[in-house]
Scaffold this motif. Structure first.
Motif, PDB file in Angstrom:
ATOM      1  N   ALA A  16       0.809  -1.222   0.000  1.00  0.00           N
ATOM      2  CA  ALA A  16       0.000   0.000   0.000  1.00  0.00           C
ATOM      3  C   ALA A  16       0.840   1.270   0.000  1.00  0.00           C
ATOM      4  O   ALA A  16       0.361   2.341  -0.385  1.00  0.00           O
ATOM      5  CB  ALA A  16      -0.933   0.008   1.208  1.00  0.00           C
ATOM      6  N   THR A  17       2.102   1.169   0.409  1.00  0.00           N
ATOM      7  CA  THR A  17       2.962   2.359   0.465  1.00  0.00           C
ATOM      8  C   THR A  17       3.695   2.616  -0.848  1.00  0.00           C
ATOM      9  O   THR A  17       4.458   3.576  -0.956  1.00  0.00           O
ATOM     10  CB  THR A  17       4.006   2.228   1.591  1.00  0.00           C
ATOM     11  OG1 THR A  17       4.956   1.205   1.246  1.00  0.00           O
ATOM     12  CG2 THR A  17       3.350   1.884   2.917  1.00  0.00           C
ATOM     13  N   ASP A 128      -7.652  -3.607   3.520  1.00  0.00           N
ATOM     14  CA  ASP A 128      -7.669  -2.181   3.852  1.00  0.00           C
ATOM     15  C   ASP A 128      -7.137  -1.922   5.259  1.00  0.00           C
ATOM     16  O   ASP A 128      -6.495  -0.896   5.505  1.00  0.00           O
ATOM     17  CB  ASP A 128      -9.086  -1.619   3.706  1.00  0.00           C
ATOM     18  CG  ASP A 128      -9.429  -1.302   2.265  1.00  0.00           C
ATOM     19  OD1 ASP A 128      -8.651  -0.577   1.625  1.00  0.00           O
ATOM     20  OD2 ASP A 128     -10.460  -1.788   1.770  1.00  0.00           O
ATOM     21  N   THR A 129      -7.388  -2.848   6.166  1.00  0.00           N
ATOM     22  CA  THR A 129      -6.863  -2.693   7.529  1.00  0.00           C
ATOM     23  C   THR A 129      -5.338  -2.771   7.525  1.00  0.00           C
ATOM     24  O   THR A 129      -4.656  -1.961   8.163  1.00  0.00           O
ATOM     25  CB  THR A 129      -7.436  -3.778   8.454  1.00  0.00           C
ATOM     26  OG1 THR A 129      -8.867  -3.668   8.484  1.00  0.00           O
ATOM     27  CG2 THR A 129      -6.900  -3.624   9.869  1.00  0.00           C
ATOM     28  N   LYS A 130      -4.803  -3.751   6.794  1.00  0.00           N
ATOM     29  CA  LYS A 130      -3.342  -3.877   6.701  1.00  0.00           C
ATOM     30  C   LYS A 130      -2.734  -2.660   6.007  1.00  0.00           C
ATOM     31  O   LYS A 130      -1.683  -2.143   6.422  1.00  0.00           O
ATOM     32  CB  LYS A 130      -2.953  -5.141   5.939  1.00  0.00           C
ATOM     33  CG  LYS A 130      -1.442  -5.380   5.912  1.00  0.00           C
ATOM     34  CD  LYS A 130      -1.072  -6.632   5.163  1.00  0.00           C
ATOM     35  CE  LYS A 130       0.432  -6.909   5.270  1.00  0.00           C
ATOM     36  NZ  LYS A 130       1.268  -5.772   4.869  1.00  0.00           N
ATOM     37  N   ALA A 131      -3.395  -2.196   4.947  1.00  0.00           N
ATOM     38  CA  ALA A 131      -2.896  -1.021   4.231  1.00  0.00           C
ATOM     39  C   ALA A 131      -2.841   0.189   5.154  1.00  0.00           C
ATOM     40  O   ALA A 131      -1.874   0.962   5.139  1.00  0.00           O
ATOM     41  CB  ALA A 131      -3.784  -0.729   3.027  1.00  0.00           C
ATOM     42  N   THR A 132      -3.865   0.353   5.974  1.00  0.00           N
ATOM     43  CA  THR A 132      -3.901   1.474   6.918  1.00  0.00           C
ATOM     44  C   THR A 132      -2.743   1.392   7.906  1.00  0.00           C
ATOM     45  O   THR A 132      -2.067   2.395   8.179  1.00  0.00           O
ATOM     46  CB  THR A 132      -5.234   1.485   7.682  1.00  0.00           C
ATOM     47  OG1 THR A 132      -6.316   1.613   6.754  1.00  0.00           O
ATOM     48  CG2 THR A 132      -5.286   2.633   8.681  1.00  0.00           C
ATOM     49  N   ILE A 133      -2.487   0.194   8.422  1.00  0.00           N
ATOM     50  CA  ILE A 133      -1.390   0.001   9.379  1.00  0.00           C
ATOM     51  C   ILE A 133      -0.047   0.318   8.729  1.00  0.00           C
ATOM     52  O   ILE A 133       0.800   1.020   9.305  1.00  0.00           O
ATOM     53  CB  ILE A 133      -1.404  -1.445   9.923  1.00  0.00           C
ATOM     54  CG1 ILE A 133      -2.656  -1.673  10.774  1.00  0.00           C
ATOM     55  CG2 ILE A 133      -0.140  -1.729  10.734  1.00  0.00           C
ATOM     56  CD1 ILE A 133      -2.871  -3.123  11.171  1.00  0.00           C
ATOM     57  N   ASP A 134       0.162  -0.181   7.499  1.00  0.00           N
ATOM     58  CA  ASP A 134       1.432   0.053   6.795  1.00  0.00           C
ATOM     59  C   ASP A 134       1.630   1.536   6.481  1.00  0.00           C
ATOM     60  O   ASP A 134       2.740   2.071   6.615  1.00  0.00           O
ATOM     61  CB  ASP A 134       1.468  -0.756   5.499  1.00  0.00           C
ATOM     62  CG  ASP A 134       1.554  -2.254   5.750  1.00  0.00           C
ATOM     63  OD1 ASP A 134       1.891  -2.642   6.891  1.00  0.00           O
ATOM     64  OD2 ASP A 134       1.273  -3.034   4.817  1.00  0.00           O
ATOM     65  N   LEU A 135       0.564   2.191   6.061  1.00  0.00           N
ATOM     66  CA  LEU A 135       0.656   3.614   5.729  1.00  0.00           C
ATOM     67  C   LEU A 135       0.884   4.465   6.978  1.00  0.00           C
ATOM     68  O   LEU A 135       1.628   5.456   6.941  1.00  0.00           O
ATOM     69  CB  LEU A 135      -0.613   4.059   5.006  1.00  0.00           C
ATOM     70  CG  LEU A 135      -0.736   3.589   3.556  1.00  0.00           C
ATOM     71  CD1 LEU A 135      -2.176   3.689   3.078  1.00  0.00           C
ATOM     72  CD2 LEU A 135       0.182   4.408   2.649  1.00  0.00           C
ATOM     73  N   GLN A 136       0.252   4.087   8.074  1.00  0.00           N
ATOM     74  CA  GLN A 136       0.467   4.822   9.321  1.00  0.00           C
ATOM     75  C   GLN A 136       1.917   4.693   9.786  1.00  0.00           C
ATOM     76  O   GLN A 136       2.507   5.657  10.287  1.00  0.00           O
ATOM     77  CB  GLN A 136      -0.492   4.310  10.398  1.00  0.00           C
ATOM     78  CG  GLN A 136      -1.931   4.754  10.188  1.00  0.00           C
ATOM     79  CD  GLN A 136      -2.900   4.101  11.159  1.00  0.00           C
ATOM     80  OE1 GLN A 136      -2.642   3.014  11.686  1.00  0.00           O
ATOM     81  NE2 GLN A 136      -4.035   4.753  11.397  1.00  0.00           N
ATOM     82  N   ALA A 137       2.492   3.502   9.600  1.00  0.00           N
ATOM     83  CA  ALA A 137       3.897   3.293   9.968  1.00  0.00           C
ATOM     84  C   ALA A 137       4.808   4.153   9.089  1.00  0.00           C
ATOM     85  O   ALA A 137       5.775   4.754   9.579  1.00  0.00           O
ATOM     86  CB  ALA A 137       4.260   1.819   9.830  1.00  0.00           C
TER      87      ALA A 137
END
Length: 369
Positions: A16-17, A128-137
């Motif tokens: 996602a990043t 989408d949950t994993k994408a959110t976590i990766d983008l937040q990191a």
């Protein structure tokens, strides 16, 4: 050694990043700025095999548009809130999937189709949950380690720069508008791959391949590369540009070309083998390669402000050759969008670099020999 972390690695589009981290990777198209100047686009890397006096060198240089006042080349974020927007997008989608799943599970009657819908939305929710976590990191790292442009994002020091000029004396009347900076080894070496274009996720493989077909249905030489990474392996000669090898449906010579720029990202254009004559504010006439928009009525303009410095290339199979470097553009009539983009021919640009850096190698794929 400059302060801050090394540049990031390129990741696949399944990450996602992928798109929002591009400004911190060493692939072509990275937005660059210099102190007190507007943003532009990184053009290319070259390796110096030997110094001009013949002694061994192992320096790697980056090339972009020049400025006479800067000291450092800096990676810049093309959009300060781009990562935040991506986080919001995936969070919003995850909330929708959660509501959908609850409503589907609350149905009194369930069947196989209902179960398939639930499972499909659950997979989307997980993604989408994993994408959110990766983008937040990534956002946390970018804020912590990359937020100070001058302190953390310097990737090299300018070695050579001169004012923009037109080759009147040599008779070509081509524009020379480039500067070279010495890349900081600690910042760039680990993820250095040479001159590679990330074709990104803006277009599907099929869609992009179709866009490289000349107008009217002519055949294309473009082949979608592995991992969406298109390597620059050569340069179109003066003869190649005078007599383009592709044809449109009306039998006219042309080359379908691409570029990855700071403002408009990946775009496709059309070079018809014709040069353009322009006159600058000082009244000096120059000769440029004219790159027109692709001809697809749904396609966006080939370039916009901020894309200066972008490398223009033509692809054959899954590799590419340099066509030119963008330095200006012109709109048509009352339109605010560029109608034609002006480029310095690549073969001329490389020859000018080699006058200053005699043993420059433009196609090295690793930092060291």
């Amino acid at each position: 050694m400059l302060a801050g972390l090394p540049l990031m690695c390129h990741v696949d589009v399944s990450d996602a990043t992928h798109h929002v981290r591009r400004f911190l990777t060493p692939l072509l198209g990275t937005p660059l700025t210099t102190e007190g100047m507007e943003e532009g686009t990184f053009t290319l890397w070259f390796y110096e095999i030997k110094y001009n006096d013949g002694n061994p060198s192992n320096k790697v240089y980056g090339m972009a548009h020049p400025c006479t006042t800067f000291e450092c080349a800096e990676c810049v974020d093309p959009s300060e809130d781009e990562i935040t927007k991506a986080i919001s997008n995936h969070t919003f989608s995850a909330d929708l999937w959660t509501v959908d799943i609850a409503k589907l599970q609350a149905k009194e009657k369930t069947d196989a189709a209902n179960e398939r819908e639930i499972k499909a939305r659950q997979r989307q929710l997980v993604n989408d949950t994993k994408a959110t976590i990766d983008l937040q990191a990534l956002h946390e790292d970018a804020t912590k380690y990359w937020s100070d442009l001058k302190l953390y994002r310097n990737i090299g020091h300018v070695q050579y720069a001169e004012a923009i000029s037109v080759d009147v004396e040599g008779g070509t009347r081509y524009t020379s508008d480039w500067a070279a900076f010495v890349a900081d080894e600690a910042k760039v070496k680990d993820e250095f791959e040479g001159n590679v274009v990330d074709l990104g996720s803006k277009y599907s493989p099929y869609g992009l391949t179709h866009m490289f077909n000349p107008p009217g249905g002519g055949s294309t030489t473009f082949k979608f590369p592995y991992h969406r990474k298109l390597r620059i392996e050569g340069c179109a000669t003066k003869e190649d540009l005078s007599h383009p090898a592709e044809f449109d449906s009306e039998g006219q010579h042309c080359l379908m070309v691409g570029k990855n720029g700071n403002t408009t990202d990946l775009t496709i254009g059309r070079y018809a083998g014709l040069v353009s004559f322009t006159r600058n504010q000082a009244g000096i006439e120059s000769i440029e390669l004219g790159i027109y928009n692709s001809g697809d009525r749904f396609a966006e303009p080939f370039s916009a402000k901020g894309d200066s410095g972008s490398l223009v290339w033509h692809s054959t199979n899954d590799k590419a050759r340099i066509v030119g470097q963008i330095h200006s553009a012109q709109n048509k009539g009352g339109s605010t969008s560029n109608h034609v983009t002006y480029c310095t021919p690549g073969w001329y640009l490389l020859s000018q670099i080699q006058k200053r850096f005699k043993y420059a190698d433009f196609y090295r794929t690793t930092w060291s020999a």
